[in-house]
Write a protein that holds these residues in place. Structure first.
Motif, PDB file in Angstrom:
ATOM      1  N   GLY A 102      30.091  -9.166 -38.488  1.00  0.00           N
ATOM      2  CA  GLY A 102      30.886  -7.972 -38.717  1.00  0.00           C
ATOM      3  C   GLY A 102      31.012  -7.586 -40.176  1.00  0.00           C
ATOM      4  N   GLY A 103      30.035  -7.973 -40.977  1.00  0.00           N
ATOM      5  CA  GLY A 103      30.047  -7.631 -42.395  1.00  0.00           C
ATOM      6  C   GLY A 103      30.639  -8.698 -43.289  1.00  0.00           C
ATOM      7  N   LEU A 104      31.078  -9.832 -42.712  1.00  0.00           N
ATOM      8  CA  LEU A 104      31.665 -10.910 -43.514  1.00  0.00           C
ATOM      9  C   LEU A 104      30.608 -11.787 -44.172  1.00  0.00           C
ATOM     10  CD1 LEU A 104      34.545 -12.023 -41.118  1.00  0.00           C
ATOM     11  CD2 LEU A 104      34.660 -10.436 -43.054  1.00  0.00           C
ATOM     12  N   GLN A 105      29.396 -11.750 -43.649  1.00  0.00           N
ATOM     13  CA  GLN A 105      28.310 -12.537 -44.217  1.00  0.00           C
ATOM     14  C   GLN A 105      27.062 -11.680 -44.394  1.00  0.00           C
ATOM     15  OE1 GLN A 105      28.082 -15.773 -41.276  1.00  0.00           O
ATOM     16  NE2 GLN A 105      28.828 -17.188 -42.847  1.00  0.00           N
ATOM     17  N   LEU A 106      26.155 -12.178 -45.236  1.00  0.00           N
ATOM     18  CA  LEU A 106      24.841 -11.576 -45.407  1.00  0.00           C
ATOM     19  C   LEU A 106      23.788 -12.635 -45.138  1.00  0.00           C
ATOM     20  CD1 LEU A 106      25.366  -9.674 -48.781  1.00  0.00           C
ATOM     21  CD2 LEU A 106      24.982  -8.596 -46.568  1.00  0.00           C
ATOM     22  N   CYS A 107      22.644 -12.191 -44.640  1.00  0.00           N
ATOM     23  CA  CYS A 107      21.480 -13.066 -44.543  1.00  0.00           C
ATOM     24  C   CYS A 107      20.351 -12.419 -45.329  1.00  0.00           C
ATOM     25  CB  CYS A 107      21.061 -13.287 -43.089  1.00  0.00           C
ATOM     26  SG  CYS A 107      19.605 -14.370 -42.943  1.00  0.00           S
ATOM     27  N   SER A 108      19.678 -13.207 -46.140  1.00  0.00           N
ATOM     28  CA  SER A 108      18.552 -12.695 -46.922  1.00  0.00           C
ATOM     29  C   SER A 108      17.316 -13.534 -46.653  1.00  0.00           C
ATOM     30  CB  SER A 108      18.880 -12.720 -48.416  1.00  0.00           C
ATOM     31  OG  SER A 108      19.194 -14.028 -48.851  1.00  0.00           O
ATOM     32  N   SER A 109      16.149 -12.912 -46.747  1.00  0.00           N
ATOM     33  CA  SER A 109      14.884 -13.635 -46.646  1.00  0.00           C
ATOM     34  C   SER A 109      14.065 -13.318 -47.880  1.00  0.00           C
ATOM     35  CB  SER A 109      14.122 -13.240 -45.376  1.00  0.00           C
ATOM     36  OG  SER A 109      13.741 -11.873 -45.422  1.00  0.00           O
ATOM     37  N   GLY A 110      13.288 -14.315 -48.330  1.00  0.00           N
ATOM     38  CA  GLY A 110      12.618 -14.135 -49.604  1.00  0.00           C
ATOM     39  C   GLY A 110      11.153 -14.502 -49.609  1.00  0.00           C
ATOM     40  N   ALA A 111      10.531 -14.214 -50.743  1.00  0.00           N
ATOM     41  CA  ALA A 111       9.134 -14.591 -50.948  1.00  0.00           C
ATOM     42  C   ALA A 111       8.970 -16.090 -51.083  1.00  0.00           C
ATOM     43  CB  ALA A 111       8.592 -13.878 -52.189  1.00  0.00           C
ATOM     44  N   ASP A 112      10.083 -16.818 -51.217  1.00  0.00           N
ATOM     45  CA  ASP A 112      10.048 -18.286 -51.225  1.00  0.00           C
ATOM     46  C   ASP A 112      10.026 -18.876 -49.825  1.00  0.00           C
ATOM     47  OD1 ASP A 112      12.617 -17.613 -50.501  1.00  0.00           O
ATOM     48  OD2 ASP A 112      13.591 -18.517 -52.244  1.00  0.00           O
ATOM     49  N   GLY A 113      10.016 -18.020 -48.800  1.00  0.00           N
ATOM     50  CA  GLY A 113       9.991 -18.486 -47.409  1.00  0.00           C
ATOM     51  C   GLY A 113      11.344 -18.903 -46.867  1.00  0.00           C
ATOM     52  N   LEU A 114      12.392 -18.740 -47.657  1.00  0.00           N
ATOM     53  CA  LEU A 114      13.720 -19.198 -47.260  1.00  0.00           C
ATOM     54  C   LEU A 114      14.553 -18.079 -46.637  1.00  0.00           C
ATOM     55  CD1 LEU A 114      14.732 -21.289 -50.412  1.00  0.00           C
ATOM     56  CD2 LEU A 114      13.614 -22.104 -48.319  1.00  0.00           C
ATOM     57  N   LEU A 115      15.438 -18.486 -45.725  1.00  0.00           N
ATOM     58  CA  LEU A 115      16.533 -17.638 -45.272  1.00  0.00           C
ATOM     59  C   LEU A 115      17.811 -18.205 -45.859  1.00  0.00           C
ATOM     60  CD1 LEU A 115      15.870 -17.118 -41.439  1.00  0.00           C
ATOM     61  CD2 LEU A 115      14.941 -15.834 -43.364  1.00  0.00           C
ATOM     62  N   LYS A 116      18.681 -17.339 -46.381  1.00  0.00           N
ATOM     63  CA  LYS A 116      19.949 -17.786 -46.922  1.00  0.00           C
ATOM     64  C   LYS A 116      21.087 -16.986 -46.298  1.00  0.00           C
ATOM     65  CE  LYS A 116      18.516 -19.704 -51.399  1.00  0.00           C
ATOM     66  NZ  LYS A 116      19.197 -20.999 -51.269  1.00  0.00           N
ATOM     67  N   ILE A 117      22.156 -17.705 -45.959  1.00  0.00           N
ATOM     68  CA  ILE A 117      23.371 -17.083 -45.441  1.00  0.00           C
ATOM     69  C   ILE A 117      24.405 -17.086 -46.563  1.00  0.00           C
ATOM     70  CG2 ILE A 117      25.158 -17.128 -43.665  1.00  0.00           C
ATOM     71  CD1 ILE A 117      22.381 -16.730 -42.529  1.00  0.00           C
ATOM     72  N   TRP A 118      24.975 -15.916 -46.838  1.00  0.00           N
ATOM     73  CA  TRP A 118      25.946 -15.768 -47.913  1.00  0.00           C
ATOM     74  C   TRP A 118      27.299 -15.347 -47.351  1.00  0.00           C
ATOM     75  CZ3 TRP A 118      23.629 -17.001 -52.494  1.00  0.00           C
ATOM     76  CH2 TRP A 118      22.229 -16.860 -52.567  1.00  0.00           C
ATOM     77  N   THR A 119      28.359 -15.944 -47.887  1.00  0.00           N
ATOM     78  CA  THR A 119      29.716 -15.517 -47.549  1.00  0.00           C
ATOM     79  C   THR A 119      30.137 -14.451 -48.541  1.00  0.00           C
ATOM     80  OG1 THR A 119      30.247 -17.719 -46.696  1.00  0.00           O
ATOM     81  CG2 THR A 119      32.100 -16.269 -47.206  1.00  0.00           C
ATOM     82  N   VAL A 120      30.386 -13.251 -48.052  1.00  0.00           N
ATOM     83  CA  VAL A 120      30.646 -12.112 -48.938  1.00  0.00           C
ATOM     84  C   VAL A 120      31.885 -12.333 -49.797  1.00  0.00           C
ATOM     85  CG1 VAL A 120      31.273  -9.666 -48.982  1.00  0.00           C
ATOM     86  CG2 VAL A 120      29.454 -10.466 -47.453  1.00  0.00           C
ATOM     87  N   ARG A 121      32.955 -12.837 -49.201  1.00  0.00           N
ATOM     88  CA  ARG A 121      34.227 -12.949 -49.924  1.00  0.00           C
ATOM     89  C   ARG A 121      34.138 -13.910 -51.102  1.00  0.00           C
ATOM     90  NH1 ARG A 121      38.481 -16.360 -49.708  1.00  0.00           N
ATOM     91  NH2 ARG A 121      37.546 -17.495 -47.971  1.00  0.00           N
ATOM     92  N   THR A 122      33.400 -15.017 -50.938  1.00  0.00           N
ATOM     93  CA  THR A 122      33.371 -16.057 -51.971  1.00  0.00           C
ATOM     94  C   THR A 122      32.113 -16.047 -52.829  1.00  0.00           C
ATOM     95  OG1 THR A 122      32.360 -17.666 -50.460  1.00  0.00           O
ATOM     96  CG2 THR A 122      34.772 -17.550 -50.514  1.00  0.00           C
ATOM     97  N   ASN A 123      31.114 -15.246 -52.424  1.00  0.00           N
ATOM     98  CA  ASN A 123      29.845 -15.213 -53.171  1.00  0.00           C
ATOM     99  C   ASN A 123      29.017 -16.491 -52.991  1.00  0.00           C
ATOM    100  OD1 ASN A 123      30.052 -12.649 -54.614  1.00  0.00           O
ATOM    101  ND2 ASN A 123      28.809 -13.617 -56.185  1.00  0.00           N
ATOM    102  N   GLU A 124      29.418 -17.370 -52.094  1.00  0.00           N
ATOM    103  CA  GLU A 124      28.757 -18.663 -51.950  1.00  0.00           C
ATOM    104  C   GLU A 124      27.665 -18.621 -50.889  1.00  0.00           C
ATOM    105  OE1 GLU A 124      31.831 -21.405 -51.064  1.00  0.00           O
ATOM    106  OE2 GLU A 124      32.599 -21.489 -53.126  1.00  0.00           O
ATOM    107  N   CYS A 125      26.644 -19.457 -51.103  1.00  0.00           N
ATOM    108  CA  CYS A 125      25.585 -19.631 -50.104  1.00  0.00           C
ATOM    109  C   CYS A 125      26.077 -20.633 -49.065  1.00  0.00           C
ATOM    110  CB  CYS A 125      24.304 -20.122 -50.769  1.00  0.00           C
ATOM    111  SG  CYS A 125      22.943 -20.360 -49.607  1.00  0.00           S
ATOM    112  N   ALA A 126      26.241 -20.181 -47.825  1.00  0.00           N
ATOM    113  CA  ALA A 126      26.781 -21.041 -46.772  1.00  0.00           C
ATOM    114  C   ALA A 126      25.704 -21.889 -46.115  1.00  0.00           C
ATOM    115  CB  ALA A 126      27.476 -20.194 -45.710  1.00  0.00           C
TER     116      ALA A 126
END
Length: 254
Positions: A102-126
């Motif tokens: 619901g917009g509380l997290q982000l998921c990103s994919s990169g040229a490094d082959g990784l998926l990362k989940i981010w917590t929007v409120r804290t800026n931390e990689c979950a």
């Protein structure tokens, strides 16, 4: 109608959930907002150091996320066009970004082959997932499930197991509390044999030493009682008891 939107290639076109705005991301390092019906400019988001590969509107808030070749994901306010969050952690350019929970997290994919989940409120990689052996070009999310595709020609489905892991941890914690209560009950009733076996099974070295000391100093047979007790133990319990005895003796000498 059409407009000349950027100075370089356009990599992504994204439409807001209410269809009022369109976002375009370009190799010119900017993301631009346009009024959907007229393509009149609504603002420019500047700050990325390399081309913008993806842009995604939040499903609930007036913010938009962008992914860039500068290895960052940025979160922007649509109201004043300011950058409100920067997420760093990819070792190569970020190619795709999606909102989760619901917009509380982000998921990103990169040229490094990784998926990362981010917590929007804290800026931390979950969480980080080593998803692909090549660039993770494609990413989408539906009902808590992520789908990714990479330069390795693999399509992968990722399911959020947080709830299941939390439930399992709660069950394990409740089981441990119950076993600790059993151990206390054995000690209160002077059932040192049962208490020693349970201490070893729970891997509680200090409790086991205390119980062993009381057993040896008690009036119920001392060493002979311990021998009878150990004779009925499975091999694994004997090995654990001998290992602890060695450790206790080593610490006592030091």
């Amino acid at each position: 109608c059409s407009v000349r939107a950027h100075d370089k290639d356009i990599n992504i076109v994204s439409v807001a959930p209410n269809d009022s705005l369109v976002a375009t991301g370009s190799q010119d390092k900017t993301c631009k907002l346009w009024h959907a019906r007229t393509l009149a400019p609504a603002g420019t988001l500047t700050g990325h150091g390399r081309g913008v590969w993806d842009a995604r509107f939040s499903p609930h808030d007036r913010v938009i996320a962008t992914a860039s070749g500068d290895r960052t994901v940025r979160l922007w306010s649509i109201g004043d066009l300011s950058c409100v969050r920067t997420f760093q952690g990819h070792a190569a350019g970020v190619l795709r970004v999606r909102f989760l929970a619901g917009g509380l997290q982000l998921c990103s994919s990169g040229a490094d082959g990784l998926l990362k989940i981010w917590t929007v409120r804290t800026n931390e990689c979950a969480a980080t997932v080593d998803a692909h052996a090549d660039r993770a070009w494609a990413l989408d999310a539906v009902d808590g499930t992520l789908l990714s595709g990479g330069g390795d020609a693999r399509l992968a489905v990722w399911t959020d197991v947080t709830a299941a892991e939390t439930a399992a941890a709660q069950v394990a914690e409740a089981r441990e509390v119950a076993q600790e209560q059993r151990l206390d009950d054995h000690l209160r009733r002077g059932e040192y044999g049962a208490a020693l076996e349970l201490s070893l099974a729970l891997d509680r070295p200090h409790r086991a030493l205390r119980v062993l000391t009381e057993l040896l100093e008690g009036k119920d047979g001392g060493v002979d009682a311990l021998r009878r007790l150990a004779a009925a133990w499975p091999a694994a319990t004997r090995v654990r008891a001998l290992t602890l005895a060695r450790d206790w003796n080593t610490r006592a000498r030091n």
